[in-house]
Design a protein around this motif. Structure first.
Motif, PDB file in Angstrom:
ATOM      1  N   LEU A  40      -1.265  14.890   6.088  1.00 13.08           N
ATOM      2  CA  LEU A  40      -2.492  14.550   5.366  1.00 13.08           C
ATOM      3  C   LEU A  40      -2.332  13.213   4.663  1.00 13.08           C
ATOM      4  N   GLY A  41      -1.096  12.934   4.243  1.00 16.99           N
ATOM      5  CA  GLY A  41      -0.833  11.630   3.658  1.00 16.99           C
ATOM      6  C   GLY A  41      -0.474  10.660   4.766  1.00 16.99           C
ATOM      7  N   GLN A  42      -0.886   9.425   4.606  1.00 21.40           N
ATOM      8  CA  GLN A  42      -0.622   8.441   5.647  1.00 21.40           C
ATOM      9  C   GLN A  42       0.347   7.381   5.109  1.00 21.40           C
ATOM     10  N   GLU A  43       1.390   7.175   5.852  1.00 25.41           N
ATOM     11  CA  GLU A  43       2.358   6.150   5.477  1.00 25.41           C
ATOM     12  C   GLU A  43       1.876   4.859   6.129  1.00 25.41           C
ATOM     13  N   CYS A  44       1.162   4.038   5.336  1.00 26.56           N
ATOM     14  CA  CYS A  44       0.450   2.904   5.925  1.00 26.56           C
ATOM     15  C   CYS A  44       1.260   1.616   5.793  1.00 26.56           C
ATOM     16  N   HIS A  45       1.216   0.823   6.847  1.00 21.85           N
ATOM     17  CA  HIS A  45       1.898  -0.474   6.827  1.00 21.85           C
ATOM     18  C   HIS A  45       1.097  -1.475   6.009  1.00 21.85           C
ATOM     19  N   ILE A  46       1.778  -2.204   5.156  1.00 17.47           N
ATOM     20  CA  ILE A  46       1.107  -3.268   4.394  1.00 17.47           C
ATOM     21  C   ILE A  46       0.968  -4.477   5.319  1.00 17.47           C
ATOM     22  N   VAL A  47       2.090  -5.081   5.714  1.00 17.24           N
ATOM     23  CA  VAL A  47       2.023  -6.016   6.845  1.00 17.24           C
ATOM     24  C   VAL A  47       1.978  -5.130   8.087  1.00 17.24           C
ATOM     25  N   GLY A  48       1.030  -5.388   8.994  1.00 18.20           N
ATOM     26  CA  GLY A  48       0.836  -4.509  10.153  1.00 18.20           C
ATOM     27  C   GLY A  48       2.104  -4.260  10.951  1.00 18.20           C
ATOM     28  N   GLU A 106       2.595  -4.233  14.186  1.00 15.51           N
ATOM     29  CA  GLU A 106       2.800  -5.164  15.296  1.00 15.51           C
ATOM     30  C   GLU A 106       2.364  -6.568  14.889  1.00 15.51           C
ATOM     31  N   ASN A 107       2.991  -7.541  15.514  1.00 12.64           N
ATOM     32  CA  ASN A 107       2.648  -8.927  15.177  1.00 12.64           C
ATOM     33  C   ASN A 107       1.472  -9.414  16.039  1.00 12.64           C
ATOM     34  N   THR A 108       0.343  -8.691  15.965  1.00 18.00           N
ATOM     35  CA  THR A 108      -0.829  -9.076  16.753  1.00 18.00           C
ATOM     36  C   THR A 108      -2.061  -9.001  15.851  1.00 18.00           C
ATOM     37  N   ALA A 109      -3.146  -9.626  16.314  1.00 15.39           N
ATOM     38  CA  ALA A 109      -4.389  -9.598  15.549  1.00 15.39           C
ATOM     39  C   ALA A 109      -4.998  -8.190  15.553  1.00 15.39           C
ATOM     40  N   LYS A 110      -4.628  -7.383  16.550  1.00 15.41           N
ATOM     41  CA  LYS A 110      -5.136  -6.004  16.635  1.00 15.41           C
ATOM     42  C   LYS A 110      -4.613  -5.139  15.495  1.00 15.41           C
ATOM     43  N   SER A 111      -3.394  -5.406  15.068  1.00 14.69           N
ATOM     44  CA  SER A 111      -2.773  -4.633  14.003  1.00 14.69           C
ATOM     45  C   SER A 111      -3.237  -5.236  12.677  1.00 14.69           C
ATOM     46  N   PRO A 112      -3.948  -4.474  11.826  1.00 11.22           N
ATOM     47  CA  PRO A 112      -4.457  -5.059  10.580  1.00 11.22           C
ATOM     48  C   PRO A 112      -3.328  -5.693   9.755  1.00 11.22           C
ATOM     49  N   ARG A 113      -3.531  -6.926   9.284  1.00 11.92           N
ATOM     50  CA  ARG A 113      -2.520  -7.702   8.541  1.00 11.92           C
ATOM     51  C   ARG A 113      -1.224  -7.863   9.352  1.00 11.92           C
ATOM     52  N   GLY A 114      -1.380  -7.839  10.684  1.00  9.08           N
ATOM     53  CA  GLY A 114      -0.190  -7.862  11.536  1.00  9.08           C
ATOM     54  C   GLY A 114       0.382  -9.246  11.769  1.00  9.08           C
ATOM     55  N   LEU A 115      -0.489 -10.264  11.798  1.00 11.71           N
ATOM     56  CA  LEU A 115       0.005 -11.624  12.051  1.00 11.71           C
ATOM     57  C   LEU A 115       0.696 -12.130  10.790  1.00 11.71           C
ATOM     58  N   SER A 121       4.862 -13.505   9.169  1.00 11.67           N
ATOM     59  CA  SER A 121       6.222 -13.922   9.529  1.00 11.67           C
ATOM     60  C   SER A 121       7.261 -12.817   9.319  1.00 11.67           C
ATOM     61  N   MET A 122       6.876 -11.709   8.691  1.00  9.84           N
ATOM     62  CA  MET A 122       7.849 -10.645   8.404  1.00  9.84           C
ATOM     63  C   MET A 122       8.449 -10.099   9.713  1.00  9.84           C
ATOM     64  N   PRO A 123       9.804 -10.010   9.795  1.00  9.40           N
ATOM     65  CA  PRO A 123      10.422  -9.479  11.021  1.00  9.40           C
ATOM     66  C   PRO A 123       9.954  -8.046  11.305  1.00  9.40           C
ATOM     67  N   LEU A 124       9.759  -7.757  12.584  1.00 10.63           N
ATOM     68  CA  LEU A 124       9.205  -6.441  12.962  1.00 10.63           C
ATOM     69  C   LEU A 124      10.066  -5.270  12.485  1.00 10.63           C
ATOM     70  N   ASP A 125      11.400  -5.457  12.534  1.00 10.75           N
ATOM     71  CA  ASP A 125      12.247  -4.298  12.209  1.00 10.75           C
ATOM     72  C   ASP A 125      12.278  -3.984  10.709  1.00 10.75           C
ATOM     73  N   THR A 126      11.771  -4.868   9.875  1.00 13.79           N
ATOM     74  CA  THR A 126      11.722  -4.544   8.445  1.00 13.79           C
ATOM     75  C   THR A 126      10.357  -3.987   8.042  1.00 13.79           C
ATOM     76  N   ARG A 127       9.424  -3.964   8.970  1.00 11.63           N
ATOM     77  CA  ARG A 127       8.071  -3.525   8.625  1.00 11.63           C
ATOM     78  C   ARG A 127       7.954  -2.013   8.418  1.00 11.63           C
ATOM     79  N   LYS A 128       8.976  -1.262   8.887  1.00 15.91           N
ATOM     80  CA  LYS A 128       8.928   0.189   8.716  1.00 15.91           C
ATOM     81  C   LYS A 128       9.709   0.634   7.474  1.00 15.91           C
TER      82      LYS A 128
END
Ligand SMILES: [Zn+2]
Length: 327
Positions: A40-48, A50-59, A61-68
């Motif tokens: 019920l709770g969602q663990e939401c990414h602040i920086v998206g 994926e590094n794409t425009a599809k992922s909200p706030r995804g574009l 410079s933050m490295p992908l492996d630190t985004r989780k």
């Protein structure tokens, strides 16, 4: 992409007080999480993610492996998760960090948040995650199959090296003093591991033509014709391999004991997806290889359930499953 770890979840949920960071609605991790990751709770990414425009706030410079990692996650209800993703211009990266920071302060001040317990739990989870990776829990089936099920006990060379490092690492651990029983369970595992490794190493050779494995030397094979000696060595070989199997069963119990106490005291979803570690028993009379669930019984759950090698050899036939000394 590796998923969010148990420690990160615990950090995020604990520090967020289990409520939505915006509307403060209480959230619950779904009871059926064992089957389905929907919560019920969602663990939401602040920086998206994926590094794409599809992922909200995804574009970004933050490295992908630190985004989780926890620093880039915010706990929200379903509704607000949708809103922040639909309105990325209002809910920017900076704005979400501001909301999260304010929320965590609010939780500390209003919900009587036990910061020390939270920190201890995070420490336990960090230890338990490193332990489960080094112990190879995700590969346990295969480990017990090689060590027990075949006629020659075998272990992957790199697994054995990893287990040696793990034994040293556990020996040096300083645990939070919060859960004595859990601390002892880690020490219990370490003692079983020590004896499993030391018994295994008594008769070990690289596997034929494959340096990726080591196996028990078939030391009953002798060059001279000597029936008496051959029989004697054969018995010793059987004793050796059945003791190794019983130690592998005991190691499995020690693994399940830690996981059980982690769930009871620290994080109730610890390795719940992966489930119990089971052990292969080798082929039975009917030719079928079986798998058994192994656990210490309530009265075996003393300070250290594993009593050391000499005592274990005397009591191993009292366990829930055993080979025992050869007849
Ligand atoms: Zn909400």
């Amino acid at each position: 992409m590796p998923s969010i770890t148990a420690r990160t979840r615990k950090m995020l949920w604990g520090r967020s007080g289990g409520v939505c960071s915006i509307c403060k609605k209480p959230l619950f991790e779904d009871e059926t999480m064992a089957d389905d990751l929907s919560v019920l709770g969602q663990e939401c990414h602040i920086v998206g993610e994926e590094n794409t425009a599809k992922s909200p706030r995804g574009l970004h410079s933050m490295p992908l492996d630190t985004r989780k990692l926890c620093g880039n996650l915010i706990l929200l209800c379903r509704d607000y998760h949708k809103i922040i993703d639909d309105q990325p211009n209002k809910y920017t990266v900076d704005e979400l960090h501001r909301i999260k920071g304010e929320h965590i302060t609010w939780v500390r001040q209003t919900l009587g948040y036990d910061e020390e317990k939270q920190e201890d739990d995070e420490t336990y989870l960090a230890i338990a995650e490193k332990w489960s990776a080094m112990a190879g829990l995700d590969d346990w089936d295969n480990f017990t199959y090689l060590a027990i099920a075949g006629d020659t006990p075998t272990v992957k060379t790199d697994r054995m090296q990893e287990l040696e490092l793990l034994q040293e690492w556990l020996f040096k651990r300083v645990y939070p003093s919060r859960h004595e029983e859990l601390n002892n369970a880690f020490e219990n595992y370490r003692r079983v591991l020590h004896d499993f490794r030391s018994v295994f190493s008594r008769h070990v050779v690289p596997s034929d033509g494959n340096s990726k494995y080591i196996e028990t030397k078939k030391f009953y094979k002798i060059d001279e014709w000597n029936q008496e000696l051959y029989d004697k060595l054969g018995r010793e070989y059987d004793e050796h391999t059945s003791l190794l199997a019983d130690l592998a069963f005991e190691l499995t119990r020690a693994v399940n004991y830690i996981c059980d106490l982690m769930r009871a005291h620290v994080y109730r979803y610890f390795r719940i997806h992966e489930g119990l570690s089971v052990a292969h028993t080798g082929t039975w009379m009917d030719g079928v290889d079986r798998v058994v669930r192994l656990a210490y019984s309530p009265n075996e759950r003393t300070e250290f359930p594993y009593p050391g090698l000499a005592k274990f050899m005397a009591i191993r036939c009292e366990r829930d499953f055993f080979y025992g000394p050869p007849k």
